[in-house]
Design a protein around this motif. Structure first.
Motif, mmCIF file in Angstrom:
data_model
loop_
_atom_site.group_PDB
_atom_site.id
_atom_site.type_symbol
_atom_site.label_atom_id
_atom_site.label_comp_id
_atom_site.label_asym_id
_atom_site.label_seq_id
_atom_site.Cartn_x
_atom_site.Cartn_y
_atom_site.Cartn_z
ATOM 1 N N GLU A 1 0.835 -1.205 0.000
ATOM 2 C CA GLU A 1 0.000 0.000 0.000
ATOM 3 C C GLU A 1 0.867 1.252 0.000
ATOM 4 O OE1 GLU A 1 -3.933 -1.321 2.462
ATOM 5 O OE2 GLU A 1 -2.059 -1.117 3.561
ATOM 6 N N CYS A 2 1.945 1.223 0.750
ATOM 7 C CA CYS A 2 2.875 2.354 0.776
ATOM 8 C C CYS A 2 3.457 2.587 -0.612
ATOM 9 C CB CYS A 2 3.977 2.075 1.789
ATOM 10 S SG CYS A 2 5.256 3.332 1.843
ATOM 11 N N MET A 3 3.830 1.517 -1.278
ATOM 12 C CA MET A 3 4.382 1.645 -2.626
ATOM 13 C C MET A 3 3.338 2.185 -3.599
ATOM 14 S SD MET A 3 6.736 -1.799 -2.766
ATOM 15 C CE MET A 3 6.896 -1.734 -4.521
ATOM 16 N N ALA A 4 2.097 1.760 -3.438
ATOM 17 C CA ALA A 4 1.034 2.252 -4.318
ATOM 18 C C ALA A 4 0.795 3.743 -4.101
ATOM 19 C CB ALA A 4 -0.253 1.463 -4.072
ATOM 20 N N VAL A 5 0.802 4.171 -2.850
ATOM 21 C CA VAL A 5 0.633 5.600 -2.554
ATOM 22 C C VAL A 5 1.797 6.394 -3.123
ATOM 23 C CG1 VAL A 5 0.575 7.297 -0.687
ATOM 24 C CG2 VAL A 5 -0.819 5.235 -0.524
ATOM 25 N N GLU A 6 2.997 5.871 -2.986
ATOM 26 C CA GLU A 6 4.190 6.538 -3.520
ATOM 27 C C GLU A 6 4.125 6.646 -5.038
ATOM 28 O OE1 GLU A 6 7.674 8.575 -2.967
ATOM 29 O OE2 GLU A 6 6.373 7.780 -1.414
ATOM 30 N N ALA A 7 3.712 5.557 -5.702
ATOM 31 C CA ALA A 7 3.595 5.575 -7.158
ATOM 32 C C ALA A 7 2.518 6.563 -7.600
ATOM 33 C CB ALA A 7 3.280 4.167 -7.673
ATOM 34 N N TRP A 8 1.404 6.587 -6.899
ATOM 35 C CA TRP A 8 0.336 7.529 -7.229
ATOM 36 C C TRP A 8 0.832 8.970 -7.096
ATOM 37 C CZ3 TRP A 8 -3.930 8.545 -9.657
ATOM 38 C CH2 TRP A 8 -4.673 9.671 -9.305
ATOM 39 N N GLY A 9 1.481 9.278 -5.981
ATOM 40 C CA GLY A 9 1.996 10.634 -5.762
ATOM 41 C C GLY A 9 3.022 11.024 -6.811
ATOM 42 N N ALA A 10 3.913 10.095 -7.171
ATOM 43 C CA ALA A 10 4.911 10.380 -8.210
ATOM 44 C C ALA A 10 4.237 10.606 -9.555
ATOM 45 C CB ALA A 10 5.919 9.234 -8.297
ATOM 46 N N GLY A 11 3.186 9.828 -9.833
ATOM 47 C CA GLY A 11 2.453 10.011 -11.084
ATOM 48 C C GLY A 11 1.751 11.354 -11.157
ATOM 49 N N VAL A 12 1.126 11.753 -10.051
ATOM 50 C CA VAL A 12 0.464 13.062 -10.008
ATOM 51 C C VAL A 12 1.492 14.173 -10.208
ATOM 52 C CG1 VAL A 12 -0.747 14.688 -8.486
ATOM 53 C CG2 VAL A 12 -1.490 12.305 -8.606
ATOM 54 N N LEU A 13 2.625 14.071 -9.511
ATOM 55 C CA LEU A 13 3.664 15.091 -9.651
ATOM 56 C C LEU A 13 4.193 15.150 -11.081
ATOM 57 C CD1 LEU A 13 5.518 17.214 -8.436
ATOM 58 C CD2 LEU A 13 7.072 15.360 -7.785
ATOM 59 N N MET A 14 4.454 14.005 -11.684
ATOM 60 C CA MET A 14 4.960 14.004 -13.067
ATOM 61 C C MET A 14 3.936 14.597 -14.021
ATOM 62 S SD MET A 14 7.669 13.238 -14.624
ATOM 63 C CE MET A 14 7.788 14.061 -16.178
ATOM 64 N N PHE A 15 2.669 14.253 -13.832
ATOM 65 C CA PHE A 15 1.620 14.810 -14.683
ATOM 66 C C PHE A 15 1.584 16.330 -14.563
ATOM 67 C CE2 PHE A 15 -2.779 16.305 -15.093
ATOM 68 C CZ PHE A 15 -3.024 15.959 -16.415
ATOM 69 N N MET A 16 1.663 16.843 -13.345
ATOM 70 C CA MET A 16 1.605 18.292 -13.139
ATOM 71 C C MET A 16 2.840 18.983 -13.727
ATOM 72 S SD MET A 16 -1.311 18.586 -11.940
ATOM 73 C CE MET A 16 -1.455 20.275 -11.437
ATOM 74 N N ILE A 17 4.001 18.362 -13.603
ATOM 75 C CA ILE A 17 5.209 18.941 -14.204
ATOM 76 C C ILE A 17 5.048 19.044 -15.716
ATOM 77 C CG2 ILE A 17 7.647 18.495 -14.711
ATOM 78 C CD1 ILE A 17 7.865 17.341 -11.855
ATOM 79 N N LEU A 18 4.543 17.976 -16.331
ATOM 80 C CA LEU A 18 4.352 18.003 -17.779
ATOM 81 C C LEU A 18 3.304 19.028 -18.184
ATOM 82 C CD1 LEU A 18 4.532 14.181 -18.532
ATOM 83 C CD2 LEU A 18 6.289 15.904 -18.966
ATOM 84 N N VAL A 19 2.241 19.151 -17.403
ATOM 85 C CA VAL A 19 1.199 20.139 -17.707
ATOM 86 C C VAL A 19 1.761 21.554 -17.626
ATOM 87 C CG1 VAL A 19 -0.908 21.192 -16.785
ATOM 88 C CG2 VAL A 19 -0.788 18.728 -17.080
ATOM 89 N N PHE A 20 2.503 21.844 -16.560
ATOM 90 C CA PHE A 20 2.976 23.216 -16.350
ATOM 91 C C PHE A 20 4.109 23.608 -17.288
ATOM 92 C CE2 PHE A 20 1.355 22.571 -11.858
ATOM 93 C CZ PHE A 20 0.185 23.260 -12.100
ATOM 94 N N THR A 21 4.856 22.638 -17.789
ATOM 95 C CA THR A 21 6.006 22.981 -18.635
ATOM 96 C C THR A 21 5.742 22.774 -20.121
ATOM 97 O OG1 THR A 21 6.956 20.774 -18.350
ATOM 98 C CG2 THR A 21 7.671 22.504 -16.807
#
Length: 132
Positions: free
Chosen positions: A77-97
């Motif tokens: 579950e910890c790994m899933a939360v970490e992967a989700w958070g990393a995915g959200v962050l990567m998506f936002m970086i791509l959106v903003f840049t």
């Protein structure tokens, strides 16, 4: 990955050295901030608390007071939360840049919004698994 026109290889060694020195400085600052927590002569102190002051540590020792409570959040579950958070962050970086994104006209504001995204992810997920 290798972009010699954007980042010349001669700048690589100074970049590595500055990253290492920055990490050492950050560790020294953390030691200075949390120095009152450390009494290494006390054998009864929990070493998880020491480890948690220097970075992410799962399970969060301040959230799970009893060892049996730690089973409330499994490693998967910890790994899933970490992967989700990393995915959200990567998506936002791509959106903003993305230069095609017309919602953010000036890309100068992108670092603020990316940092704000990191702050929100930490606020949401750090209590669960330290949001590494």
């Amino acid at each position: 990955m290798f972009r010699p026109l954007d980042f010349h290889w001669k700048r690589l060694l100074p970049y590595w050295i500055s990253q290492i020195l920055g990490g050492m400085l950050g560790g020294a600052i953390n030691l200075g901030i949390f120095r009152s927590w450390y009494d290494l002569r006390d054998p009864n102190r929990d070493t998880l608390v020491y480890a948690s002051t220097f970075g992410e540590y799962f399970p969060n020792p301040s959230m799970w007071s009893e060892p049996e409570d730690q089973s409330l959040m499994y490693v998967a579950e910890c790994m899933a939360v970490e992967a989700w958070g990393a995915g959200v962050l990567m998506f936002m970086i791509l959106v903003f840049t993305d230069p095609r994104n017309q919602a953010l006209k000036s890309k100068d504001a992108a670092p603020f919004f990316i940092g704000f995204t990191v702050a929100m992810l930490i606020c949401l997920y750090a209590p669960l698994q330290q949001a590494g």
